[in-house]
Write an enzyme that holds these catalytic residues in place. Structure first.
Site, PDB file in Angstrom:
ATOM      1  N   GLU A  77       3.671   1.171  11.794  1.00  0.00           N
ATOM      2  CA  GLU A  77       2.762   2.012  12.610  1.00  0.00           C
ATOM      3  C   GLU A  77       3.615   2.806  13.847  1.00  0.00           C
ATOM      4  OE1 GLU A  77      -1.319  -0.053  12.579  1.00  0.00           O
ATOM      5  OE2 GLU A  77       0.100  -1.327  12.193  1.00  0.00           O
ATOM      6  N   ILE A 104       0.905  -1.353   0.045  1.00  0.00           N
ATOM      7  CA  ILE A 104       0.052   0.099   0.038  1.00  0.00           C
ATOM      8  C   ILE A 104       0.902   1.264  -0.022  1.00  0.00           C
ATOM      9  CG2 ILE A 104      -1.894  -0.968   0.949  1.00  0.00           C
ATOM     10  CD1 ILE A 104      -1.331   0.151   3.782  1.00  0.00           C
ATOM     11  N   GLY A 105       2.258   1.003  -0.516  1.00  0.00           N
ATOM     12  CA  GLY A 105       3.009   2.229  -0.611  1.00  0.00           C
ATOM     13  C   GLY A 105       4.247   2.048   0.720  1.00  0.00           C
ATOM     14  N   THR A 106       4.155   0.813   1.164  1.00  0.00           N
ATOM     15  CA  THR A 106       5.136   0.372   2.196  1.00  0.00           C
ATOM     16  C   THR A 106       6.298  -0.072   1.653  1.00  0.00           C
ATOM     17  OG1 THR A 106       4.211  -1.760   2.322  1.00  0.00           O
ATOM     18  CG2 THR A 106       3.245  -0.071   3.701  1.00  0.00           C
ATOM     19  N   LYS A 132      10.602  -6.866  13.281  1.00  0.00           N
ATOM     20  CA  LYS A 132       9.449  -6.456  14.002  1.00  0.00           C
ATOM     21  C   LYS A 132       8.888  -5.482  12.735  1.00  0.00           C
ATOM     22  CE  LYS A 132      11.456  -7.021  18.277  1.00  0.00           C
ATOM     23  NZ  LYS A 132      11.751  -6.201  19.676  1.00  0.00           N
TER      24      LYS A 132
HETATM   25 MO1  MOS Z   1      -3.033  -0.538   9.878  1.00  0.00          MO
HETATM   26  S1  MOS Z   1      -4.087   1.131  10.817  1.00  0.00           S
HETATM   27  O1  MOS Z   1      -3.338  -1.589  11.066  1.00  0.00           O
HETATM   28  O2  MOS Z   1      -3.820  -0.686   8.547  1.00  0.00           O
END
Ligand code: MOS
Length: 696
Positions: free
Chosen positions: A662, A466-468, A658
């Site tokens: 987030e 998703i862009g990660t 890990k």
């Molecule tokens: Mo993230 S807020 O767990 O997609």
């Protein structure tokens, strides 16, 4: 492009350029809306103008008279859904309106402009009922959910909290609040739905193609293999695309009525503020008790937040207080107010982000009360084992992050006195906060590996980027799992034609998908050896990790912020932030840095900018666009010094990594708020820290 590392088995750790980078910057990576179809149709939704009640009449005649109109779909003519238990998703199945902005219909037309124009001509009559759309803990009816998200207990109690407070040398009892916030990825939620011969294809902007397929096939009463979901490129999600929302159902319902032609539906920016989730507002009471040495003896964290009447969403906001610091007693609770509002959902670090704002602000206040440096105060309360489970940590390097961050940031000579540093009309201050995020692994992933000949391997897994940077990091992981170089790996993700994969959420992607790929590679070698024949393939599911029974697993970090506050106007600038993280083995230094910088920036945004304002009379978000819902631009973001410590964790997964999606946002807002206190002497406990809260 960076040259692929040539030593087989050494791809993890290389700062590889994004393999999808050239496709993205040349505009050739197709996003859901951009797939080319013959004669597509366009959908524009009709949304309820009341916050609660019933639709009593619909006059679509003017809309139907528009030449381009193909259909007007409402509850009066929509196909019935097979499973209507999910009341967020089962739209157009009755005349009921559960929140303002809920879909009550749609126009499908030959062009977007005609659809939008015609939708505005549909007259809907309503019978309005009393509603409640704003979280007001003193007025709402509150209840305790059975559990909170991710399956955690609603309340916990450990030791004698009341006696800890009765005998405390130092104590704190303060209430913090965080506002409603809305996920705003650059690419809005988008669906292109097409039915052909009883099969449904969705080009969808989503964090998990298989999760969309599971939900949509169930709702439409289809065998799973009749639904295909495609999403190789996604322009951000932050949680809102972690589960399908009603917009996907609306597009699929409309397409069902127009067999054979694709129906395109992209939300407008304003529509992003209704119905695709949001971060619940929170009101959090934190209580801390300590002895004379600054050793915590009691902790309390009581969260009140909102959910929707039509579907429960119980965010796990108090959970970080269960594990961050040592204390011989603690109590944590969650209470919900069910309102006539859209359903809250995931937004980057749901739970930890608001919860750690409150806890880490309170820790700063408590350090002041104890006369201790806030880093020293945290180090004194570092637990030996996980305070909640009693298990040892697989690795826990919070203290190392705090110490290394202090060095990098230049914390040593800090004068703790508020308002002690000034530059003209600017008050200057610094702040620190801890960070944490659990190591989640989600069940349900499978991966397939096939030997294509000529030293090349195809790896298929229905994962999402998703862009990660998952395109790149999963390629690196695949290369090492197979013991080949990156150039010999062809990764295929983002399609339900590939084996099932868990959602890109909870920072669990690399742990879950990477573990699965390692297992598939092991299986492949076991079955086909080092010298396979063309077409040899193997498939495997994610293995269990027995170490999760033996160890608590979390990532940690430390944030530092310098702020400047204009004494006359209350304007806050953040010239620099430092973040040091302990996130296990970093798969790719470039994409990791992007994730961490993005998370920290989103925390800065949470601290100073973001707030969705609901007009309680009508139940809608008033500031529903980027003119009035503020997020930081480049000019708002100063120098970002992001690094990580060497952390070897053999227990988390085969990569030793890990999640990093987030943790960057967790604690970042508190570091800014703590710096604002240091600069001004004003403790702002209610986010965002807008100038009015600093001008006296
Ligand atoms: Mo993230 S807020 O767990 O997609």
């Amino acid at each position: 492009m960076t040259t692929a590392p040539q030593a087989p088995g050494r791809a993890i750790g290389a700062p590889l350029d994004r393999i999808d980078g050239p496709r993205k910057v040349t505009g050739t990576a197709p996003y859901a809306y951009e797939y080319r179809f013959e004669s597509p149709l366009y959908l524009f939704p009709i949304r309820s103008e009341i916050p609660r009640g019933r639709v009593t009449g619909i006059d679509a005649s003017a809309a139907e008279a528009i030449p381009g109109t193909v259909i007007v779909i409402t509850h009066e003519n929509a196909p019935p859904l097979s499973d209507t238990r999910d009341r967020e998703l089962s739209i157009l199945q009755s005349d009921e309106v559960a929140f303002r902005g809920q879909y009550v219909g749609a126009v499908v037309a030959e062009s977007f402009e005609e659809a939008r124009h015609a939708a505005g001509l549909v007259r809907v009559a309503y019978e309005e009922e009393q509603h409640e759309a704003i979280l007001k803990p003193e007025e709402n009816e509150l209840y305790a959910p059975e559990q909170v998200n991710a399956g955690f207990p609603t309340d916990t109690e450990d030791g004698d909290v009341d006696s800890a407070f009765a005998t405390a040398a130092v104590s704190l009892d303060e209430t913090y609040s965080t506002p409603m916030e809305h996920n705003n990825p650059m690419e809005p939620h988008t669906t292109v739905a097409m039915w052909e011969g009883g099969n449904l294809t969705l080009h969808e902007s989503t964090q998990g193609v298989h999760s969309v397929r599971r939900t949509i096939s169930r709702m439409f009463g289809l065998d799973r293999d009749r639904v295909r979901v495609v999403a190789p490129y996604v322009g951000g999600g932050f949680g809102s695309k972690g589960l399908p929302h009603a917009n996907t159902v609306l597009a699929a319902l409309a397409a069902q009525m127009i067999e054979g032609r694709p129906v395109k539906f992209a939300l407008t920016r304003q529509q992003m503020f209704t119905g695709v989730g949001y971060r619940t507002p929170t009101v959090q009471r934190i209580r801390l008790a300590a002895d004379r040495d600054g050793q915590l003896t009691g902790m309390g964290h009581d969260t009140i937040e909102q959910t929707a009447k039509i579907k429960e969403f119980a965010e796990q906001t108090s959970t970080p207080t269960r594990m961050m610091y040592a204390s011989r007693s603690r109590r944590t609770t969650h209470r919900l107010a069910a309102l006539d509002v859209p359903v809250p959902s995931w937004m980057r670090a749901p739970g930890e982000a608001p919860g750690m704002f409150a806890l880490e602000s309170a820790m700063d206040e408590m350090a002041v009360k104890c006369g201790l440096d806030p880093i020293e105060f945290r180090i004194r309360n570092e637990p030996e084992n996980d305070p909640e489970s009693g298990l040892p940590y697989s690795s826990r390097n919070l203290v190392a992050c705090l110490r290394q961050g202090a060095d990098r940031f230049g914390w040593e000579d800090r004068d703790p006195t508020p308002r002690s540093q000034r530059d003209g009309s600017w008050l200057v201050g610094t702040g620190v906060a801890s960070s944490t995020y659990p190591v989640y692994r989600m069940p349900g992933s499978r991966a397939r590996i096939r030997y294509e000949g000529d030293e090349r391997y195809a790896i298929e897994i229905g994962a999402a980027d998703i862009g990660t940077g998952a395109w790149t990091t999963l390629t690196q992981i695949s290369a090492d799992a197979l013991g080949v170089v990156v150039d010999d790996v062809e990764l295929r993700i983002g399609d339900t034609n590939f084996p099932s994969a868990s959602v890109a959420g909870g920072s669990s992607g690399i742990t879950s998908w990477g573990s699965t790929i390692f297992e598939a590679a092991r299986t492949f070698r076991e079955q086909h050896g080092e010298d396979p024949s063309v077409g040899d393939q193997a498939e495997a599911r994610m293995p269990d990790n027995p170490e999760t029974q033996n160890y608590a697993m979390s990532a940690f970090g430390a944030h530092f912020a310098e702020v400047r506050v204009d004494e006359d106007t209350g304007e806050v600038r953040v010239p620099r932030m430092t973040g040091v993280f302990a996130v296990g083995n970093v798969i790719n230094a470039k994409t990791a840095r992007s994730q961490l910088v993005g998370g920290i920036t989103m925390g800065l945004s949470m601290a100073l900018h973001e707030e969705s304002l609901v007009d309680g009379r009508f139940g809608h978000v008033v500031n529903h666009d980027f003119a009035e819902y503020h997020i930081p631009t480049n000019a708002d973001v100063g120098e970002m010094d992001v690094s990580w410590i060497e952390e070897i964790d053999p227990y988390v997964n085969p990569m030793g990594s890990k999640g990093i999606g987030e943790i960057g946002i967790v604690g970042s807002a508190a570091a800014v708020a703590n710096a604002v206190y240091h600069a001004t002497g004003i403790r702002v406990r209610d986010l965002p820290i807008t100038p009015d809260k600093l001008v006296r």
